[in-house]
Design a protein around this motif. Structure first.
Motif, mmCIF file in Angstrom:
data_model
loop_
_atom_site.group_PDB
_atom_site.id
_atom_site.type_symbol
_atom_site.label_atom_id
_atom_site.label_comp_id
_atom_site.label_asym_id
_atom_site.label_seq_id
_atom_site.Cartn_x
_atom_site.Cartn_y
_atom_site.Cartn_z
ATOM 1 N N MET A 131 0.891 -1.052 0.146
ATOM 2 C CA MET A 131 0.073 -0.135 -0.064
ATOM 3 C C MET A 131 0.780 1.253 0.004
ATOM 4 O O MET A 131 2.091 1.245 0.733
ATOM 5 C CB MET A 131 -0.861 0.158 1.114
ATOM 6 C CG MET A 131 -2.008 -1.042 1.280
ATOM 7 S SD MET A 131 -3.276 -0.548 -0.086
ATOM 8 C CE MET A 131 -4.457 -1.788 0.330
ATOM 9 N N TYR A 177 0.661 8.118 1.600
ATOM 10 C CA TYR A 177 -0.037 9.194 0.883
ATOM 11 C C TYR A 177 0.997 10.493 1.187
ATOM 12 O O TYR A 177 1.462 11.189 0.422
ATOM 13 C CB TYR A 177 -1.203 9.457 1.339
ATOM 14 C CG TYR A 177 -2.478 8.781 0.655
ATOM 15 C CD1 TYR A 177 -2.238 8.278 -0.488
ATOM 16 C CD2 TYR A 177 -3.347 8.228 1.461
ATOM 17 C CE1 TYR A 177 -3.246 7.180 -1.192
ATOM 18 C CE2 TYR A 177 -4.583 7.450 0.806
ATOM 19 C CZ TYR A 177 -4.354 7.130 -0.398
ATOM 20 O OH TYR A 177 -5.167 6.196 -1.043
ATOM 21 N N GLU A 183 -4.982 11.357 -5.510
ATOM 22 C CA GLU A 183 -5.385 10.605 -4.800
ATOM 23 C C GLU A 183 -4.893 10.769 -3.333
ATOM 24 O O GLU A 183 -5.674 11.010 -2.283
ATOM 25 C CB GLU A 183 -5.081 9.151 -4.943
ATOM 26 C CG GLU A 183 -5.848 8.090 -4.054
ATOM 27 C CD GLU A 183 -5.422 6.509 -4.330
ATOM 28 O OE1 GLU A 183 -5.571 5.665 -3.663
ATOM 29 O OE2 GLU A 183 -5.179 6.224 -5.540
ATOM 30 N N TYR A 234 -6.993 8.094 8.138
ATOM 31 C CA TYR A 234 -5.707 7.475 7.500
ATOM 32 C C TYR A 234 -4.756 7.291 8.683
ATOM 33 O O TYR A 234 -4.016 6.373 8.737
ATOM 34 C CB TYR A 234 -5.545 8.387 6.222
ATOM 35 C CG TYR A 234 -4.226 7.845 5.636
ATOM 36 C CD1 TYR A 234 -4.222 6.982 4.723
ATOM 37 C CD2 TYR A 234 -2.864 8.354 5.975
ATOM 38 C CE1 TYR A 234 -2.969 6.489 3.989
ATOM 39 C CE2 TYR A 234 -1.771 8.133 5.117
ATOM 40 C CZ TYR A 234 -1.742 7.017 4.378
ATOM 41 O OH TYR A 234 -0.664 6.493 3.743
ATOM 42 N N SER A 274 -2.352 2.743 6.070
ATOM 43 C CA SER A 274 -3.019 2.814 4.609
ATOM 44 C C SER A 274 -3.744 1.600 4.427
ATOM 45 O O SER A 274 -4.873 1.674 3.867
ATOM 46 C CB SER A 274 -1.553 2.563 3.865
ATOM 47 O OG SER A 274 -1.978 2.552 2.519
ATOM 48 N N GLU A 275 -3.323 0.259 4.886
ATOM 49 C CA GLU A 275 -4.174 -0.836 4.616
ATOM 50 C C GLU A 275 -5.558 -0.749 5.285
ATOM 51 O O GLU A 275 -6.544 -0.928 4.792
ATOM 52 C CB GLU A 275 -3.417 -2.065 5.196
ATOM 53 C CG GLU A 275 -4.177 -3.287 4.958
ATOM 54 C CD GLU A 275 -3.230 -4.600 4.813
ATOM 55 O OE1 GLU A 275 -3.836 -5.660 4.703
ATOM 56 O OE2 GLU A 275 -2.106 -4.492 5.012
ATOM 57 N N HIS A 287 -7.990 1.703 3.497
ATOM 58 C CA HIS A 287 -8.470 1.283 2.293
ATOM 59 C C HIS A 287 -9.622 0.106 2.602
ATOM 60 O O HIS A 287 -10.280 -0.288 1.614
ATOM 61 C CB HIS A 287 -7.317 0.636 1.345
ATOM 62 C CG HIS A 287 -6.727 1.935 0.931
ATOM 63 N ND1 HIS A 287 -5.517 2.437 1.145
ATOM 64 C CD2 HIS A 287 -6.802 2.689 -0.324
ATOM 65 C CE1 HIS A 287 -5.149 3.472 0.351
ATOM 66 N NE2 HIS A 287 -5.903 3.505 -0.638
ATOM 67 N N GLN A 288 -9.448 -0.376 3.723
ATOM 68 C CA GLN A 288 -10.401 -1.680 4.140
ATOM 69 C C GLN A 288 -12.022 -0.609 4.608
ATOM 70 O O GLN A 288 -12.853 -1.227 4.165
ATOM 71 C CB GLN A 288 -10.187 -2.104 5.266
ATOM 72 C CG GLN A 288 -9.295 -3.087 5.124
ATOM 73 C CD GLN A 288 -8.810 -3.664 6.482
ATOM 74 O OE1 GLN A 288 -9.624 -3.799 7.449
ATOM 75 N NE2 GLN A 288 -7.425 -4.289 6.693
ATOM 76 N N SER A 345 -13.365 3.047 -0.330
ATOM 77 C CA SER A 345 -13.177 2.747 -1.686
ATOM 78 C C SER A 345 -12.665 3.994 -2.565
ATOM 79 O O SER A 345 -12.618 5.178 -1.909
ATOM 80 C CB SER A 345 -14.438 2.352 -2.131
ATOM 81 O OG SER A 345 -15.548 3.453 -2.317
ATOM 82 N N GLN A 346 -12.316 3.656 -3.713
ATOM 83 C CA GLN A 346 -11.923 4.983 -4.364
ATOM 84 C C GLN A 346 -13.134 5.838 -4.649
ATOM 85 O O GLN A 346 -12.780 7.075 -4.572
ATOM 86 C CB GLN A 346 -11.585 4.369 -6.005
ATOM 87 C CG GLN A 346 -10.291 3.469 -6.016
ATOM 88 C CD GLN A 346 -9.065 4.741 -5.857
ATOM 89 O OE1 GLN A 346 -9.119 5.554 -6.245
ATOM 90 N NE2 GLN A 346 -8.103 3.925 -5.078
ATOM 91 N N ILE A 390 -12.943 7.915 -1.553
ATOM 92 C CA ILE A 390 -11.998 8.913 -1.626
ATOM 93 C C ILE A 390 -12.155 10.194 -2.342
ATOM 94 O O ILE A 390 -11.746 11.298 -1.860
ATOM 95 C CB ILE A 390 -10.638 8.097 -1.988
ATOM 96 C CG1 ILE A 390 -10.143 7.112 -1.050
ATOM 97 C CG2 ILE A 390 -9.577 9.111 -2.465
ATOM 98 C CD1 ILE A 390 -8.974 6.249 -1.454
#
Length: 294
Positions: free
Chosen positions: A1, A4, A50, A64, A69-70, A73-74, A77-78, A81
């Motif tokens: 991942m 950012y 992103e 975040y 990071s992981e 993202h759970q 979703s995109q 974001i």
């Protein structure tokens, strides 16, 4: 991942102004209008956009920073974001004006993860949607599963890593695990809806696990030790004298596990069992306690 902060060349403690300046510099550098037909620059532009979409939003940045990071993202979703993220407006505020066109298709700047220039790209491949049920322990600690799915009329088995801490109803987006394109040269994504089966004893509260246990009135008054089931087996828990009904005892780092390496706690909720009926032998003892002020 990806990290950012690293994407923008910053450290975790960067100020809002630092984040804005870093994004402006990198967006100008990798903007597709300045890098015609450069796919690497286009991907980099998407990447920094992103990162900025998350770090410029206080709520998303807080999530975040908390979950890593992981874990982030759970939860996001995109689509999550880039919700309310208007690249066109941001570039206008940066002094770019409205010109230049959307480097990913259409007029003006849009979502940097839109479908791109349709003139020479294949149509997007619809996501393959499946469901998977796991038990409470697997969701709390993470697990590996083998899933049999039919892709393009061929039954295949794929190995899937279920991240620790996943919640009921979460959709895992597995890139390149879906159907083949019409040309047979690309695979779409697999969207896996994860259902977490309830546990007969445990209940989840955010990062923590709650379990209820009954004790006798005398145990609450005088204190005792009891055995409590946890995800890691049976543990002995000390009940201090004077424990109140509905009080909670905390077992450190016995709760939900997360990819960041951190772990929540287990909370033991104490239910004091008050007898509905007393024996003739017990009644005078209780009366004596009442007379002494208890």
């Amino acid at each position: 991942m990806k990290n950012y902060y690293s994407v923008l060349g910053l450290s975790k403690g960067a100020s809002d102004e630092d984040i804005k300046k870093a994004y402006r510099k990198l967006a100008m550098q990798y903007h597709p209008d300045r890098n015609a037909d450069d796919s690497k620059a286009e991907e980099k532009f998407k990447e920094v956009s992103e990162a900025y979409a998350v770090l410029s939003d206080k709520k998303k940045r807080s999530q975040y920073d908390q979950f890593g990071s992981e874990g982030f993202h759970q939860k996001f979703s995109q689509e999550d974001i880039f919700r309310d993220f208007d690249v066109n407006e941001i570039f206008s505020n940066f002094g770019f004006g409205g010109g230049g066109g959307n480097p990913f298709g259409g007029g003006g700047f849009g979502n940097p993860f839109s479908q791109g220039r349709p003139s020479h790209r294949e149509a997007p491949i619809p996501a393959l949607k499946k469901e998977l049920s796991i038990n409470f322990e697997e969701a709390a600690l993470g697990c590996q599963r083998t899933l049999s799915i039919s892709r393009n009329d061929v039954l295949e088995e794929i190995n899937i890593k279920i991240p620790a801490g996943i919640t009921h109803g979460k959709v895992l987006r597995l890139k390149g695990k879906g159907q083949l394109s019409l040309r047979g040269n690309r695979r779409g994504d697999l969207h896996l809806l994860v259902n977490v089966n309830p546990h007969p004893l445990f209940r989840r509260e955010g990062r923590n696990i709650v379990v209820e246990t009954e004790i006798k009135l005398t145990q609450a008054l005088l204190g005792t030790s009891i055995e409590v089931e946890t995800l890691n087996g049976i543990k002995s828990v000390k009940i201090p004298p004077g424990t109140q009904n509905n009080s909670r005892l905390r077992l450190k780092e016995a709760g939900i596990k997360f990819a960041s390496g951190t772990r929540g706690d287990q909370l033991v909720r104490i239910i004091i069992n008050i007898p509905k009926n007393l024996t003739e032998e017990q009644i005078p003892h209780i009366q004596f306690l009442r007379d002494t002020g208890i």
